[in-house]
Write an enzyme that holds these catalytic residues in place. Structure first.
Site, PDB file in Angstrom:
ATOM      1  N   HIS A   1      18.500  10.344 -43.753  1.00  0.00           N
ATOM      2  CA  HIS A   1      18.545  11.804 -43.843  1.00  0.00           C
ATOM      3  C   HIS A   1      17.334  12.325 -44.631  1.00  0.00           C
ATOM      4  O   HIS A   1      16.583  13.179 -44.142  1.00  0.00           O
ATOM      5  CB  HIS A   1      19.859  12.221 -44.525  1.00  0.00           C
ATOM      6  CG  HIS A   1      20.038  13.692 -44.684  1.00  0.00           C
ATOM      7  ND1 HIS A   1      20.820  14.439 -43.828  1.00  0.00           N
ATOM      8  CD2 HIS A   1      19.550  14.565 -45.594  1.00  0.00           C
ATOM      9  CE1 HIS A   1      20.795  15.717 -44.194  1.00  0.00           C
ATOM     10  NE2 HIS A   1      20.036  15.810 -45.279  1.00  0.00           N
ATOM     11  N   GLU A   2      17.167  11.785 -45.842  1.00  0.00           N
ATOM     12  CA  GLU A   2      16.054  12.273 -46.677  1.00  0.00           C
ATOM     13  C   GLU A   2      14.709  11.915 -46.061  1.00  0.00           C
ATOM     14  O   GLU A   2      13.759  12.694 -46.138  1.00  0.00           O
ATOM     15  CB  GLU A   2      16.167  11.713 -48.097  1.00  0.00           C
ATOM     16  CG  GLU A   2      17.480  12.043 -48.828  1.00  0.00           C
ATOM     17  CD  GLU A   2      17.836  13.526 -48.852  1.00  0.00           C
ATOM     18  OE1 GLU A   2      16.917  14.368 -48.752  1.00  0.00           O
ATOM     19  OE2 GLU A   2      19.041  13.862 -48.961  1.00  0.00           O
TER      20      GLU A   2
ATOM     21  N   HIS B   1      13.835  14.534 -43.557  1.00  0.00           N
ATOM     22  CA  HIS B   1      13.177  15.654 -44.251  1.00  0.00           C
ATOM     23  C   HIS B   1      11.729  15.283 -44.595  1.00  0.00           C
ATOM     24  O   HIS B   1      10.805  16.072 -44.416  1.00  0.00           O
ATOM     25  CB  HIS B   1      13.912  15.954 -45.568  1.00  0.00           C
ATOM     26  CG  HIS B   1      15.182  16.742 -45.434  1.00  0.00           C
ATOM     27  ND1 HIS B   1      15.236  17.957 -44.796  1.00  0.00           N
ATOM     28  CD2 HIS B   1      16.433  16.510 -45.906  1.00  0.00           C
ATOM     29  CE1 HIS B   1      16.489  18.450 -44.866  1.00  0.00           C
ATOM     30  NE2 HIS B   1      17.233  17.575 -45.531  1.00  0.00           N
TER      31      HIS B   1
ATOM     32  N   GLU C   1      16.653  20.950 -41.918  1.00  0.00           N
ATOM     33  CA  GLU C   1      17.888  20.178 -41.868  1.00  0.00           C
ATOM     34  C   GLU C   1      18.029  19.467 -40.528  1.00  0.00           C
ATOM     35  O   GLU C   1      18.551  18.338 -40.461  1.00  0.00           O
ATOM     36  CB  GLU C   1      19.074  21.120 -42.121  1.00  0.00           C
ATOM     37  CG  GLU C   1      20.404  20.423 -42.242  1.00  0.00           C
ATOM     38  CD  GLU C   1      20.533  19.536 -43.482  1.00  0.00           C
ATOM     39  OE1 GLU C   1      19.676  19.617 -44.385  1.00  0.00           O
ATOM     40  OE2 GLU C   1      21.491  18.744 -43.518  1.00  0.00           O
TER      41      GLU C   1
END
Lengths: 524, 524
Positions: free
Chosen positions: A284-285, A288, A315
């Site tokens: 997820h990070e 980003h 997101e």
């Protein structure tokens, strides 16, 4: 660093309005200085989470407030208004797509910034940094009451800001704050999208609740933190995240901070008692982080063209990698091979792809948003959206928040919240003074699903690539269709260019319905 | 945070000169803002050493340059000059010791700052950050030549700054830069002190070279890095360093950064093949850290009263803990007991205090300053002082530096320098653009020796306390006589108040002579 914005910027325009290109160069120089100050603020924020000693909190709140004030000062300087007007009057300049996009975006930012009184900006930053400190302390002892006054102060400051900014025509005060995160989006439109999504989600979740859930015992296989961290680092690197231009650290809350060009920092949280405890958080990070590293910051620091299109789009990149890739069957096939090579235990050797894939996609309503599955996650977001809208309207006070929260959790998810830490104290956003942020989580899921359908059409061999651990095709498509543009297009324009149509609830519903019915082996 | 400076600050003075106390409050508010910006710069510097990814260097140099420019802007604002004049005209205000000291110190700072052109300040910060990057790369491959142009650029910028600041009456350009680090000190006075010290040191080092050196084999006892780090943390805590208001990390070069109130950060460098490899470096940095934590920053952030008296005084605190305490016999007695408890190996159990004490005080000329003993360390400093003076006079070019360095090492220390890394590339200071800093290392030793004699007189039981690991007496005395005053007194005044006399070479010579002759068992 320091590249000139465009070759024609030394040109002089004639007749009565001299120096427009100088005006543009001046505009970019100002944007760059504001960008440098903002990047310094990002570093302070990263440090606060990862390194700052506890006693440094008061100083940090003052540093953050001062930097916010300095950025605001630069974004509202009267001669910035003059430079904008001069640029707008330069037809030749405004005929160039990139320059025009920068000017238009800086104009919107300026027109909004001048509406905010400087003391309010500074006080909001200071109050936010302090409230985070008190939120942390309140969580520690699981005491909502001690946090309530800090939360109410943040709400009051946000209401002041919304009033100063003013609602858009036909809109409501909430829209003024939503605009910070999702330019052009309105609460009414969020309502419409969320309503349509909800209408499909609730029966789906109900049907899954009746069905037999796949087993997840294997998730409790132990794996030392160091080995997990090495694997996560390898996955992030393979996704294309440049670790020479970034870091991957440990923090209580996983995060990604795009400090600036060449400096994008991720964190993860590990648990040796969970085989993949940190993997999807890291993906997820890293999602980003890939967006941050894909923006043209080195050449265009501080320009809108070097900034993300919106929080929702940001997101979408995180959720696309975490869920659409990371919880997909092809990725699971590659990942399991890697795990079996790295862990070397009989338990892991005995796992099969189907069990891993199904286990990673169990739907189980629970109290914590960041631990929830792809389907119920959106119900968490809808709850927050409705509650923060009520806080901002003044229909709900900070003192009544926990009660309203718990009631809604019961109604929407059938979950009984037993502690504040598992309830209204779980998220940092309102403590930071961030309102209008939450809906972008589900907007991100919607964008991600829509981008994922486009990716599937554009890359017919995608599944085979993912199953071999080849992620370059996905990244290159995202780089070209999302990252490279920065804020050149508005979110609706970018969505239309990348996916061929306006944002809709349908791709996400289609995706969840198809995937989860298959995972649960229900007839469709 | 945010305490009002003094109760009388709301008072209004009469007759024709209204608002002086408002002027003082305004002065302090400006100092506070400059202090907040400076503290942000300190955090950037810490991050650059400890956390920043390699690709972040270009951004960091721009952030650092911008912050320097913003601090400079605040230190040279025309209405700051007005506020200073108003304060100086307020007899009542100037009759109060603390306020008067703040005003006088801010006046000196202002008068100097306005002489420096803003572009020079910004360029110096930018060039320094970039040169550090190139210095690091040059060290890596041991190549002086690739660093030479960056060094020469720093020298040229320093010469420009010295010319803009101007030499004091009867002084030389070097003095203008020395003033940044040791207010009121002059190169001629440094020359005099260093000459007297050298006259005693050279024969002492010669005599020791003839004598049989104590054994140091025990220093090569292995101890895992984690255990060393835990011990160092315990020692720093016992010295009084507050780890809730600070950190202790790992970095290539040990350092102390006093970010601001509640945030003081130390680093150390470990080697599992050296039993005490990081201990004295940590005590050194913790000595700096105790000074930072002892300054009244929370109440007076940015005020001269919350800043260290001088770089020399700062160094004195580090050297006092590292050497006068840490290499003293009483401390060795306590430390050995701790080591024997913690390491639990027969080799360590077999050590005796005398061997440890003598081994820690061996004098052995070598090429590296930071690895050298208490006596020859000062010869390293004198070499750098003379060479940087020559660079600034234009008598030596960066291209000729390495040759001059190596020749002088042979002449002064009898050491042949075989690589640039062990020669002129060893220190970071000139890469950072810091000139006039080096002499403060030996000035720090002189202050430390003089403070140590005063401590011995003030605390008759000091040795017994140190042998029991009780360091509170030493810290409290330093807090009261040095730390608490900040910049209230000039370095000579502070020296006289704390030690009863002007700075002299004699206490250090006395200390080294007595200690080293005893360690080497020479007749005195």
């Amino acid at each position: 660093m320091g590249t000139r914005p465009r070759p024609s910027s030394s040109r002089r325009a004639g007749a009565g309005a001299p120096g427009e290109s100088e005006a543009y160069a001046g505009l970019l120089a100002r944007a760059r200085e504001a960008g440098l100050l903002a990047s310094t603020g990002f570093l302070l924020a990263w440090d606060q989470e990862v390194a700052m000693p506890p006693a440094g909190a008061a100083l940090r709140s003052e540093q953050a407030a001062l930097l916010s004030a300095l950025v605001h000062e630069r974004r509202t300087a009267p001669d910035l208004g003059d430079a904008l007007a001069a640029c707008e009057a330069d037809a030749e300049l405004m005929a160039e797509g990139a320059a025009a996009a920068n000017v238009r975006s800086l104009r919107r930012e300026y027109d909004r910034a001048v509406l905010l009184p400087a003391p309010l900006v500074r006080e909001t930053a200071r109050a936010g940094a302090l409230a985070v400190h008190h939120w942390r302390a309140a969580r520690e002892v699981d005491d909502m009451t001690s946090f309530t006054p800090w939360l109410q102060r943040n709400v009051n400051l946000a209401r002041e800001a919304a009033a100063a900014l003013g609602a858009p025509p036909g809109g409501e005060p909430y829209d003024a704050l939503l605009e910070n995160h999702e330019p052009g989006m309105r609460a009414a439109e969020v309502d419409r999208l969320f309503g349509a999504l909800r209408a499909g989600l609730v029966p789906l979740v109900g049907a899954l609740r009746e069905a037999a859930a796949p087993g997840t015992e294997w998730m409790g296989i132990r794996w030392p933190v160091e080995a997990q961290a090495a694997f996560n680092r390898a996955v992030a690197g393979r996704m294309g995240f440049d670790l020479d231009a970034g870091r991957l650290d440990v923090s209580t809350h996983p995060l990604c901070v795009g400090v600036g060009p060449g400096d994008t920092r991720l964190t993860a949280r590990y648990d040796p008692a969970r085989l993949l405890g940190a993997l999807h958080g890291t993906m997820h990070e890293a999602g980003h982080g890939l967006y941050e590293q894909g923006l043209p910051k080195a050449e265009r620091l501080g320009q809108p063209l070097a900034r993300p299109a919106s929080t929702g789009f940001h997101e979408s990149q995180a959720r696309l990698w975490e869920n659409f890739v990371g919880r997909g069957r092809p990725f699971c096939a590659w990942m399991l091979g890697e795990l079996q090579r790295r862990v070397g235990s009989p338990e892991v050797a005995a796992l099969d792809v189907d069990a891993v894939y199904r286990g990673l996609n169990v739907v189980r309503p629970g109290p914590i948003r960041v631990e929830s599955d792809e389907a119920t996650y959106n119900l968490h977001v809808m709850l927050r959206f409705d509650l923060e809208r009520a806080l901002l309207r003044g229909d709900l006070s900070a003192a009544d928040l926990a009660g309203a929260w718990n009631e809604r959790m019961r109604a929407d998810l059938g979950v009984t919240v037993s502690t504040a830490r598992e309830g209204a104290l779980q998220d940092i956003h309102w403590a930071m003074g961030s309102f209008g942020y939450f809906p972008t989580y589900t907007l991100g899921n919607l964008y991600a699903a829509q981008l994922w359908e486009s990716l599937g059409r554009a890359l017919p061999g995608m599944d085979a690539d993912l199953a071999r651990g080849e992620f370059g095709g996905v990244l290159n498509w995202l780089r070209a269709h999302v990252h490279a543009h920065g804020r050149r297009y508005s979110p609706p324009e970018l969505c239309a260019r990348a996916t061929g149509g306006p944002l809709s609830h349908e791709p996400l519903l289609r995706y969840l319905d198809t995937k989860l019915r298959a995972v649960y082996r229900l007839d469709t």
